[in-house]
Design an enzyme around this catalytic site. Structure first.
Site, PDB file in Angstrom:
ATOM      1  N   HIS A 352       0.801  -1.225   0.000  1.00 51.48           N
ATOM      2  CA  HIS A 352       0.000   0.000   0.000  1.00 51.48           C
ATOM      3  C   HIS A 352       0.831   1.270   0.000  1.00 51.48           C
ATOM      4  O   HIS A 352       0.274   2.359   0.162  1.00 51.48           O
ATOM      5  CB  HIS A 352      -0.915   0.057   1.224  1.00 51.48           C
ATOM      6  CG  HIS A 352      -1.959  -1.004   1.240  1.00 51.48           C
ATOM      7  ND1 HIS A 352      -3.245  -0.789   0.800  1.00 51.48           N
ATOM      8  CD2 HIS A 352      -1.912  -2.295   1.627  1.00 51.48           C
ATOM      9  CE1 HIS A 352      -3.941  -1.899   0.935  1.00 51.48           C
ATOM     10  NE2 HIS A 352      -3.159  -2.829   1.435  1.00 51.48           N
ATOM     11  N   LYS A 538      -8.630  13.491   4.500  1.00 52.51           N
ATOM     12  CA  LYS A 538      -7.690  12.368   4.493  1.00 52.51           C
ATOM     13  C   LYS A 538      -6.709  12.608   5.628  1.00 52.51           C
ATOM     14  O   LYS A 538      -6.689  13.699   6.213  1.00 52.51           O
ATOM     15  CB  LYS A 538      -6.959  12.272   3.153  1.00 52.51           C
ATOM     16  CG  LYS A 538      -6.462  13.615   2.626  1.00 52.51           C
ATOM     17  CD  LYS A 538      -5.913  13.514   1.223  1.00 52.51           C
ATOM     18  CE  LYS A 538      -6.971  13.531   0.133  1.00 52.51           C
ATOM     19  NZ  LYS A 538      -7.198  12.279  -0.526  1.00 52.51           N
ATOM     20  N   ARG A 539      -5.863  11.620   5.953  1.00 52.14           N
ATOM     21  CA  ARG A 539      -4.851  11.834   6.971  1.00 52.14           C
ATOM     22  C   ARG A 539      -3.960  13.022   6.587  1.00 52.14           C
ATOM     23  O   ARG A 539      -3.752  13.285   5.400  1.00 52.14           O
ATOM     24  CB  ARG A 539      -3.998  10.575   7.124  1.00 52.14           C
ATOM     25  CG  ARG A 539      -4.703   9.476   7.871  1.00 52.14           C
ATOM     26  CD  ARG A 539      -5.038   9.880   9.275  1.00 52.14           C
ATOM     27  NE  ARG A 539      -3.853   9.944  10.093  1.00 52.14           N
ATOM     28  CZ  ARG A 539      -3.506   9.041  10.995  1.00 52.14           C
ATOM     29  NH1 ARG A 539      -4.287   8.014  11.238  1.00 52.14           N
ATOM     30  NH2 ARG A 539      -2.392   9.159  11.702  1.00 52.14           N
ATOM     31  N   LYS A 544       0.427  14.441   0.766  1.00 55.78           N
ATOM     32  CA  LYS A 544      -0.956  14.671   0.345  1.00 55.78           C
ATOM     33  C   LYS A 544      -1.211  16.164   0.087  1.00 55.78           C
ATOM     34  O   LYS A 544      -2.230  16.555  -0.465  1.00 55.78           O
ATOM     35  CB  LYS A 544      -1.930  14.145   1.397  1.00 55.78           C
ATOM     36  CG  LYS A 544      -1.865  12.624   1.583  1.00 55.78           C
ATOM     37  CD  LYS A 544      -2.865  12.147   2.614  1.00 55.78           C
ATOM     38  CE  LYS A 544      -2.671  10.705   3.029  1.00 55.78           C
ATOM     39  NZ  LYS A 544      -3.304   9.713   2.141  1.00 55.78           N
ATOM     40  N   THR A 646      -8.826   6.491  -1.801  1.00 56.98           N
ATOM     41  CA  THR A 646     -10.179   5.939  -1.918  1.00 56.98           C
ATOM     42  C   THR A 646     -11.227   7.021  -1.687  1.00 56.98           C
ATOM     43  O   THR A 646     -12.357   6.886  -2.157  1.00 56.98           O
ATOM     44  CB  THR A 646     -10.405   4.761  -0.938  1.00 56.98           C
ATOM     45  OG1 THR A 646      -9.806   5.072   0.319  1.00 56.98           O
ATOM     46  CG2 THR A 646      -9.799   3.483  -1.466  1.00 56.98           C
ATOM     47  N   LYS A 650     -15.053   7.866  -3.417  1.00 57.83           N
ATOM     48  CA  LYS A 650     -16.288   8.146  -2.673  1.00 57.83           C
ATOM     49  C   LYS A 650     -16.851   9.503  -3.087  1.00 57.83           C
ATOM     50  O   LYS A 650     -18.067   9.662  -3.289  1.00 57.83           O
ATOM     51  CB  LYS A 650     -16.004   8.137  -1.165  1.00 57.83           C
ATOM     52  CG  LYS A 650     -15.616   6.758  -0.651  1.00 57.83           C
ATOM     53  CD  LYS A 650     -14.952   6.800   0.714  1.00 57.83           C
ATOM     54  CE  LYS A 650     -14.261   5.463   0.976  1.00 57.83           C
ATOM     55  NZ  LYS A 650     -13.277   5.543   2.055  1.00 57.83           N
TER      56      LYS A 650
HETATM   57  C1  26Q Z   1       3.384   0.731  10.408  1.00 59.63           C
HETATM   58  C2  26Q Z   1       4.274   0.404  11.427  1.00 59.63           C
HETATM   59  C3  26Q Z   1       4.053   0.801  12.721  1.00 59.63           C
HETATM   60  C4  26Q Z   1       2.913   1.525  13.017  1.00 59.63           C
HETATM   61  C5  26Q Z   1       2.015   1.841  12.008  1.00 59.63           C
HETATM   62  C6  26Q Z   1       2.258   1.462  10.716  1.00 59.63           C
HETATM   63  C7  26Q Z   1       1.307   1.813   9.639  1.00 59.63           C
HETATM   64  C8  26Q Z   1      -0.060   1.830   9.884  1.00 59.63           C
HETATM   65  C9  26Q Z   1      -0.954   2.168   8.891  1.00 59.63           C
HETATM   66  C10 26Q Z   1       1.732   2.121   8.377  1.00 59.63           C
HETATM   67  C11 26Q Z   1       0.828   2.447   7.382  1.00 59.63           C
HETATM   68  C12 26Q Z   1      -0.525   2.472   7.630  1.00 59.63           C
HETATM   69  C13 26Q Z   1      -1.535   2.817   6.637  1.00 59.63           C
HETATM   70  C14 26Q Z   1      -1.322   3.032   5.362  1.00 59.63           C
HETATM   71  C15 26Q Z   1      -2.405   3.418   4.450  1.00 59.63           C
HETATM   72  O1  26Q Z   1      -3.518   3.675   4.861  1.00 59.63           O
HETATM   73  N1  26Q Z   1      -2.121   3.476   3.149  1.00 59.63           N
HETATM   74  C16 26Q Z   1      -3.143   3.851   2.201  1.00 59.63           C
HETATM   75  O2  26Q Z   1      -3.790   2.672   1.749  1.00 59.63           O
HETATM   76  C17 26Q Z   1      -4.919   2.988   0.944  1.00 59.63           C
HETATM   77  C18 26Q Z   1      -5.623   1.688   0.619  1.00 59.63           C
HETATM   78  O3  26Q Z   1      -4.876   0.959  -0.297  1.00 59.63           O
HETATM   79  C19 26Q Z   1      -4.498   3.733  -0.306  1.00 59.63           C
HETATM   80  O4  26Q Z   1      -5.656   4.112  -1.005  1.00 59.63           O
HETATM   81  C20 26Q Z   1      -3.679   4.978   0.064  1.00 59.63           C
HETATM   82  O5  26Q Z   1      -3.162   5.566  -1.104  1.00 59.63           O
HETATM   83  C21 26Q Z   1      -2.545   4.591   1.000  1.00 59.63           C
HETATM   84  O6  26Q Z   1      -1.850   5.755   1.447  1.00 59.63           O
END
Ligand code: 26Q
Length: 701
Positions: A352, A538-539, A544, A646, A650
């Site tokens: 991702h 978004k975050r 972004k 995503t 939406k």
């Molecule tokens: C990793 C290690 C330790 C703590 C947290 C994490 C961690 C947690 C969540 C790393 C990444 C995430 C989330 C990533 C994320 O949401 N990526 C998004 O995924 C979406 C679904 O595929 C995409 O549409 C987005 O582009 C992408 O940024």
């Protein structure tokens, strides 16, 4: 069934679970009784489906993910089961307004953002399409923090979702497993075979709680199994009975820490021991559960790849690869080669992110001390891969492709080497992982790489979130699109139909008014529903580029200050975003947006033309309110960095026009909707990359 039937069920639940009657029950008790009735209906449906699945011997899908951002369930389940009207009437007959009950449910924040929401949409979709699916995650006591804005700044508060969320969970106390952490590995020979045993480990008990996730029409049901951690009882009790009460209690609270809280960083990796323990806890409990069920149904683990697809959502559950190897070899007597075949053919991996800071790398010392047996297996996977590459003259790729490198375990490489299928989440992103991130591994395993462009559960994001629009679409093309979104193409013949377009405009205005009213009620702020709603939700992340959006708004502000009579379409810029607690830059951008919001509200010469609104605590429920009211969708990430996105889908589906860069799934959206519905601008991913290559990055700082 009639509404009286459901009324009776609710009354029985009130009596059986709360010793209450409609006249004595609190609204919260009615909320819970209503949920419990629905939960029972879904469990019964799931049991019926199970018989069918077993009879047909269908292949099952297991989706492992550290996060599932499911959103509220009551409205969703009623909608999917087609029971909204019946329950509305049943509750009205005991003096309760269903719409009011919805607000008793907290939005469970068991995810950070896109990745967790995608997992939740998949559960809906798999249920709808009739795939037997189970998602696995952690039953965090606290989900993603609740965001409060104090003096323009983000403050993080604990998210208490369990009091209202627990009703959906079915505890499965007969299906718990032990997970071992720490200690050391003892090796000995047994019947001519090498045996490995982890000694002196902390024993954590994983207790499953099942949540039923309904699909459209309530026929299919997916199960989300959430694991809760506690100290293993009999282990504790030994200490306890020796009078070592406090040690026993400490072990308990240390074990419980594992499922205490979701890590709030998104797209940023932190090498924390507790996070590693969480990952292994999820993976080990889930695989033991999958294997036990498989053996019960089919007896033979050689059939695992035929009967089970185990999907790892990003590298967070990548320890599934060595853990499956461990279970097959140490617990079920397989030799390395057979275990490896089964593992690779069962596991699939979705990537991702391409951000290098988000790629997980664990210090070898940490993995070795927390997961000694798993580390041995990872080393052996790496040793064999390295030997194989050297043997075929490809040793040159090891610096980028080995698993163990620089005293670290590289989880992305482990995931590629241990899976038969690797996908990105949009066409552009899948090409980037083939040609950049995993370039060398792609040259070794070209057939493993594919693309699966993300999607959204349009039943939640269109049908439920925007009922007025959904009803109008039903009028125009029927409701076949509920099950098959491609039927929305039938709307094309109305593109120049003036009456239809007028009606669409009215619906948008109604949704904007409803949103403005909601904001007024929640915050006292007034926004003008006749202004254009321009939305970025978004975050908060540098890539972004919320900051770029803010700078544009400031430039408008300055223009209006210079010339208050300038002709200007009134606009309301709406932001929703949480920043990871430790991400100082992102938090300063939130502060800037909030300062700007105050300034535009304060300045009488400006506020009728230009307003900024920062919605606090952006989550699934807020998204459901805001998206139907949006007109411009800001999708402006630096090209090549947003894997898919995503919210772009939406917002587009709810009639907002996209203002976007040629990034992630925007590219495919642009191909489908054409330039008249999407204003695309900026460099392409390869142009942006070329600029990076030309600039000496260090000179920027
Ligand atoms: C990793 C290690 C330790 C703590 C947290 C994490 C961690 C947690 C969540 C790393 C990444 C995430 C989330 C990533 C994320 O949401 N990526 C998004 O995924 C979406 C679904 O595929 C995409 O549409 C987005 O582009 C992408 O940024």
């Amino acid at each position: 069934m009639t509404y009286e039937y459901y009324r009776q069920l609710i009354i029985e639940k009130l009596s059986g679970s709360f010793a209450a009657s409609p006249s004595t029950a609190s609204k919260e008790q009615v909320y819970k009784a209503t949920c419990l009735v629905l939960r029972d209906i879904l469990i019964a449906q799931k049991q019926r489906n199970n018989m069918e699945i077993e009879k047909k011997g269908l292949k099952r899908v297991y989706y492992l993910c550290m996060e599932f951002l499911v959103g509220r369930s009551l409205k969703n389940n009623l909608f999917n089961l087609g029971l909204t009207d019946d329950f509305d009437k049943a509750l009205a007959s005991i003096g309760i307004d269903l719409d009011e009950l919805y607000d008793y449910e907290a939005d469970p924040g068991l995810g950070n953002g896109g990745l967790g929401r995608l997992a939740a949409c998949f559960m809906d979709s798999l249920a709808t399409l009739g795939y037997p699916a189970m998602g696995f995650s952690i039953r965090y006591d606290y989900g993603l923090f609740r965001q409060k804005i104090v003096e323009n700044m983000q403050v993080e508060l604990p998210d208490l979702w369990l009091p209202s969320g627990e009703v959906w969970m079915l505890p499965r106390s007969d299906k718990n497993f032990k997970v071992l952490l720490g200690g050391y590995v003892e090796t000995h020979m047994e019947n001519g075979k090498l045996r490995f045993e982890q000694k002196g480990a902390e024993v954590v008990e994983a207790m499953p709680y099942d949540v039923m996730i309904s699909g459209a029409d309530g026929k299919g049901v997916s199960v989300l199994r959430l694991w809760k951690a506690s100290a293993y009882r009999s282990f504790d009790m030994q200490k306890f009975s020796r009078g070592d009460y406090f040690t026993a209690m400490r072990a308990d609270s240390e074990a419980e820490l594992i499922s205490k809280v979701l890590y709030p960083s998104d797209d940023h990796y932190e090498g924390k021991q507790l996070r590693l323990s969480q990952q292994y806890f999820l993976v080990s409990a889930s695989l033991q559960s999958i294997i036990k069920d498989h053996i019960k149904w089919y007896g033979d683990l050689k059939l695992l790849p035929q009967k089970a697809a185990i999907h790892i959502n990003d590298t967070h559950p990548a320890l599934a690869i060595p853990e499956l190897m461990r279970l097959l070899m140490d617990e079920h007597g397989f030799g390395w080669d057979d275990a490896w075949d089964i593992t690779v053919n069962t596991i699939a991996y979705t990537n991702h992110t391409v951000l290098s800071e988000a790629l997980e790398k664990w210090d070898i010392e940490l993995v070795q001390s927390r997961l000694p047996r798993i580390y041995m297996i990872i080393s052996e996977i790496d040793r064999r891969f390295t030997a194989q590459m050297n043997a075929c003259g490809k040793g040159g790729i090891l610096p980028s492709s080995a698993i163990l490198w620089d005293r670290q375990v590289r989880m992305a490489n482990l995931s590629v080497i241990g899976s038969h299928s690797i996908n990105g989440v949009s066409e552009l992103h899948s090409n980037i992982i083939k040609n950049n991130v995993f370039k060398d591994l792609y040259s070794v395993f070209p057939d493993r790489f594919t693309n699966v462009t993300n999607g959204i559960a349009h039943r939640r994001w269109l049908c439920q979130a925007n009922p007025e629009l959904a009803a109008f679409i039903n009028e125009l093309i029927g409701d076949g699109y509920k099950l098959d979104a491609s039927e929305l193409d039938k709307l094309e013949k109305f593109t120049s139909d003036k009456t239809a377009l007028k009606r669409l405009g009215e619906i948008k205005l109604d949704n904007k008014k409803a949103f403005a009213q909601f904001i007024k009620k929640e915050t006292g702020e007034e926004i003008d529903p006749y202004s254009r709603f321009d939305v970025q939700i978004k975050r908060l992340h540098e890539y972004k580029r919320q900051l770029m959006n803010v700078l544009k708004i400031i430039s408008y502000y300055l223009e209006l200050k210079d010339d208050p009579n300038k002709s200007f379409t009134p606009q309301t810029f709406i932001f929703g975003a949480k920043a990871a607690g430790g991400y100082a830059h992102a938090k300063r951008v939130i502060m800037l947006i909030n300062c700007l919001a105050k300034e535009t509200a304060r300045d009488a010469a400006i506020r009728d033309k230009l307003r900024v609104l920062f919605v606090e605590n952006y989550n699934v429920t807020l998204a459901e309110r805001l998206i139907p009211a949006s007109e411009v969708s800001e999708q402006i990430s630096l090209a090549g960095k947003e894997a898919s996105g995503t919210s772009n889908m939406k917002l587009m589906m709810n009639g907002a026009i996209t203002l976007g860069t040629v990034d992630g799934a925007n590219v495919e959206i642009l191909e489908r909707v054409g330039r008249e519905n999407m204003f695309a601008f900026g460099l392409t991913a390869s142009e942006a990359q070329r600029v990076w290559n030309e600039v000496d990055a260090s000179a920027l700082y």
